[in-house]
Design an enzyme around this catalytic site. Structure first.
Site, mmCIF file in Angstrom:
data_model
loop_
_atom_site.group_PDB
_atom_site.id
_atom_site.type_symbol
_atom_site.label_atom_id
_atom_site.label_comp_id
_atom_site.label_asym_id
_atom_site.label_seq_id
_atom_site.Cartn_x
_atom_site.Cartn_y
_atom_site.Cartn_z
ATOM 1 N N CYS A 48 6.963 20.352 10.998
ATOM 2 C CA CYS A 48 8.441 20.480 11.029
ATOM 3 C C CYS A 48 8.340 18.291 9.683
ATOM 4 C CB CYS A 48 8.803 19.598 12.492
ATOM 5 S SG CYS A 48 10.658 19.656 12.718
ATOM 6 N N ASP A 105 9.489 27.540 6.061
ATOM 7 C CA ASP A 105 9.331 26.322 6.162
ATOM 8 C C ASP A 105 7.771 26.141 5.549
ATOM 9 O OD1 ASP A 105 9.262 25.053 9.251
ATOM 10 O OD2 ASP A 105 8.728 27.012 10.315
ATOM 11 N N ASN A 134 2.666 26.763 12.007
ATOM 12 C CA ASN A 134 3.483 27.650 12.278
ATOM 13 C C ASN A 134 1.882 28.519 12.761
ATOM 14 O OD1 ASN A 134 6.421 27.745 11.750
ATOM 15 N ND2 ASN A 134 5.616 26.848 9.844
ATOM 16 N N HIS A 180 9.439 32.328 17.739
ATOM 17 C CA HIS A 180 9.035 31.016 16.301
ATOM 18 C C HIS A 180 7.952 29.667 17.169
ATOM 19 C CE1 HIS A 180 10.000 29.410 12.401
ATOM 20 N NE2 HIS A 180 9.046 28.169 13.187
#
Length: 315
Positions: free
Chosen positions: A255, A27, A264, A222
């Site tokens: 993202c 990610d 994150n 998350h």
């Protein structure tokens, strides 16, 4: 207080141990503007494992033109064979569809994840499908994986807010979460993709999921730190009984389809808080900070993690 470690003062109402689901290699690196060399990715994952992380999401078997930063999945995954063979190291991979599952299985992956959305706008942007069409696409993938006795995680993005639709109704999130759980997902990861959640919202959503039959031990959280709420939201989830938390070494990631999303929750920031609460993780914070410093040098910029910056400045 030991240098580089918080004083541990246990709190009531939190679990004794938390499993960190490390997402930096997938990610995090998928959002880099430049492609990180495969050898650097492999060493990054090895360093994360040596720091004590036991669940490290390795890569994504998506079409290369969708996420060119992860186009080297077939090359990278075999470079992790020594870790995949260890009984205490898990290397889940993201698969978007049946073709992705085939590619992952061919390389021996035993833990996969599918990536869904609680909102129509994000489902369209991310998968070019409606929410229900996305679920229909995932169903045979999950069924095949379960038939092969694979472990399956269901990511659910936009659980708290959507950049196009605004606040997301809780019942809407619960409906999609239940659908993923009912089709066979072993674990659901609730994503605050644009970082707008607050602690009360988190606990209310978790309670509603429980009411609808989704057990807490099947839920991971998350969080993104757009508004500085990621640790507060994590603590709220821990107080509800959640024991799996997603985080990204050095705070990497965002993202690609939600431009307002920042990084994150940094794994180092999470570990600092958990260490201070006396919660076991098995992670060596010093080694983890050194790993993020090492990667930051290769990315050519400092880590956004506050803990990495604080501990690095002490050296």
């Amino acid at each position: 207080m030991t240098e580089g470690l918080p004083m541990a003062v246990p709190a009531q109402g939190v679990p004794p141990r938390v499993r960190i689901h490390e997402v930096g290699a997938r990610d995090g690196l998928q959002n880099e503007k430049s492609v990180v060399p495969t050898e650097v990715k492999a060493e990054f994952i090895h360093r994360l494992a040596h720091a004590g992380l036991t669940t490290i999401e390795a890569t994504s078997f998506v079409r290369p033109e969708w996420v060119p930063q992860l186009a080297d999945a077939e090359k990278l995954f075999p470079m992790l064979a020594d870790l995949g063979g260890a009984p205490d190291i898990e290397l889940p991979v993201l698969v978007p569809n049946g073709r992705g599952l085939d590619r992952a299985r061919a390389l021996g992956a035993r833990r996969i994840a599918v990536f869904g959305s609680a909102t129509e706008s994000f489902a369209k942007a991310n998968l070019n499908r409606t929410v229900d069409e996305s679920l229909a696409m995932f169903e045979p993938v999950v069924a095949r994986a379960k038939d092969d006795r694979m472990w399956v995680r269901g990511y659910l993005s936009m659980c708290f807010g959507d950049p196009w639709e605004g606040p997301v109704p809780i019942h809407q999130v619960v409906r999609v979460a239940k659908a993923l759980r009912d089709m066979g997902c072993d674990e659901l990861s609730l994503g605050d993709t644009i970082g707008v959640a607050t602690p009360g919202h988190v606990q209310t959503l978790l309670a509603e999921l429980n009411e609808e039959g989704v057990p807490t031990d099947a839920i991971a959280v998350h969080f993104h730190d757009t508004y500085g709420q990621a640790l507060a939201n994590t603590l709220a989830a821990l107080q509800h009984g959640v024991t799996t938390v997603d985080a990204s070494a050095g705070g990497l990631g965002g993202c690609p389809y939600a431009k307002s999303a920042t990084g994150n929750l940094a794994t180092e920031d999470l570990v600092w808080m958990l260490d201070g609460l006396g919660i076991e993780t098995g992670v060596d914070l010093g080694r983890l900070v050194a790993t993020s410093d090492w990667l930051a040098e290769r990315l050519g910029r400092p880590s956004p993690s506050r803990t990495v910056r604080a501990l690095s400045h002490k050296e």
